[in-house]
Design a protein around this motif. Structure first.
Motif, mmCIF file in Angstrom:
data_model
loop_
_atom_site.group_PDB
_atom_site.id
_atom_site.type_symbol
_atom_site.label_atom_id
_atom_site.label_comp_id
_atom_site.label_asym_id
_atom_site.label_seq_id
_atom_site.Cartn_x
_atom_site.Cartn_y
_atom_site.Cartn_z
ATOM 1 N N LEU A 159 0.650 -1.599 -0.281
ATOM 2 C CA LEU A 159 0.113 0.147 -0.263
ATOM 3 C C LEU A 159 0.821 1.368 0.148
ATOM 4 O O LEU A 159 1.802 1.800 1.024
ATOM 5 C CB LEU A 159 -0.961 -0.021 0.803
ATOM 6 C CG LEU A 159 -1.747 1.496 1.522
ATOM 7 C CD1 LEU A 159 -2.334 1.404 0.795
ATOM 8 C CD2 LEU A 159 -2.225 1.636 2.998
ATOM 9 N N VAL A 160 1.153 2.136 -1.097
ATOM 10 C CA VAL A 160 1.686 3.868 -1.186
ATOM 11 C C VAL A 160 0.805 4.026 -0.192
ATOM 12 O O VAL A 160 -0.315 4.842 -0.243
ATOM 13 C CB VAL A 160 1.475 4.044 -2.141
ATOM 14 C CG1 VAL A 160 2.435 5.409 -2.328
ATOM 15 C CG2 VAL A 160 1.955 2.691 -3.626
ATOM 16 N N LEU A 161 1.788 4.367 1.224
ATOM 17 C CA LEU A 161 1.075 5.721 1.900
ATOM 18 C C LEU A 161 1.780 7.427 1.456
ATOM 19 O O LEU A 161 0.521 8.207 1.927
ATOM 20 C CB LEU A 161 1.888 5.188 3.496
ATOM 21 C CG LEU A 161 1.448 3.966 3.797
ATOM 22 C CD1 LEU A 161 2.519 3.577 5.051
ATOM 23 C CD2 LEU A 161 0.182 3.661 4.364
ATOM 24 N N GLU A 162 3.089 7.696 1.146
ATOM 25 C CA GLU A 162 3.503 8.549 0.561
ATOM 26 C C GLU A 162 4.584 8.824 -0.986
ATOM 27 O O GLU A 162 5.171 7.373 -0.595
ATOM 28 C CB GLU A 162 3.865 8.766 1.637
ATOM 29 C CG GLU A 162 4.538 10.268 1.628
ATOM 30 C CD GLU A 162 5.356 11.282 2.408
ATOM 31 O OE1 GLU A 162 6.157 12.663 3.015
ATOM 32 O OE2 GLU A 162 5.246 10.199 3.768
ATOM 33 N N VAL A 163 4.071 9.998 -1.582
ATOM 34 C CA VAL A 163 4.963 9.701 -3.161
ATOM 35 C C VAL A 163 5.550 10.292 -2.443
ATOM 36 O O VAL A 163 5.202 11.975 -1.947
ATOM 37 C CB VAL A 163 4.066 9.947 -4.293
ATOM 38 C CG1 VAL A 163 5.177 9.915 -4.772
ATOM 39 C CG2 VAL A 163 3.384 8.603 -3.933
ATOM 40 N N ILE A 164 6.954 10.856 -2.244
ATOM 41 C CA ILE A 164 8.397 11.755 -1.658
ATOM 42 C C ILE A 164 8.926 12.268 -3.427
ATOM 43 O O ILE A 164 9.479 11.577 -3.833
ATOM 44 C CB ILE A 164 9.542 11.447 -0.750
ATOM 45 C CG1 ILE A 164 8.502 11.172 0.881
ATOM 46 C CG2 ILE A 164 9.749 13.180 -0.416
ATOM 47 C CD1 ILE A 164 9.844 10.355 1.238
ATOM 48 N N ARG A 165 7.974 13.490 -3.170
ATOM 49 C CA ARG A 165 9.426 13.864 -4.726
ATOM 50 C C ARG A 165 10.482 15.427 -4.351
ATOM 51 O O ARG A 165 10.785 15.746 -4.868
ATOM 52 C CB ARG A 165 8.077 15.050 -5.406
ATOM 53 C CG ARG A 165 7.060 13.672 -6.239
ATOM 54 C CD ARG A 165 6.244 14.429 -6.958
ATOM 55 N NE ARG A 165 5.475 13.146 -7.886
ATOM 56 C CZ ARG A 165 5.712 13.188 -9.285
ATOM 57 N NH1 ARG A 165 6.766 13.120 -9.633
ATOM 58 N NH2 ARG A 165 4.850 12.021 -9.308
#
Length: 112
Positions: free
Chosen positions: A48-54
């Protein structure tokens, strides 16, 4: 060569230099459809993707890599004790999207 387009690309900013725009597109392709709330699987498990850090600085800290431009915070949903952790692996044909992210509360998913 297979081209993978991100499900929700980063917000477009019209003041990006051509090089920055190219980097943004590469990052979108590397992340693929893994947006917050999406579930994907590969040979390592289901996540499960909790956060996308860019933000490159935050991504470098999360992954411990000096060259990181992005990172994902995921949780293995097949483990009852799965703790969130950072990954920086690019989206490939070995990855499968299991479930897209849920629509924000109050939306029906229909467009007008």
């Amino acid at each position: 060569m297979t081209t993978i387009v991100a499900a929700v690309p980063a917000a477009r900013t019209h003041h990006l230099s051509p090089g920055d725009e190219l980097l943004r597109r590469v990052i979108d392709t590397e992340i693929g459809p893994r947006i917050e709330g999406a579930t994907y699987q590969n040979v390592d498990g289901a996540f499960l993707v909790l956060e996308v850090i860019r933000d490159p600085q935050r991504a470098r800290e999360a992954l411990g890599r000096r060259s990181a431009q992005w990172a994902l915070i995921v949780r293995d949903v097949l483990r009852h004790d799965g703790e969130p952790f950072a990954v920086g692996s690019v989206w490939t044909t070995a990855d499968q999207l299991v479930r897209t992210a849920a629509a924000p509360a109050g939306t029906t998913g229909r467009t007008r």
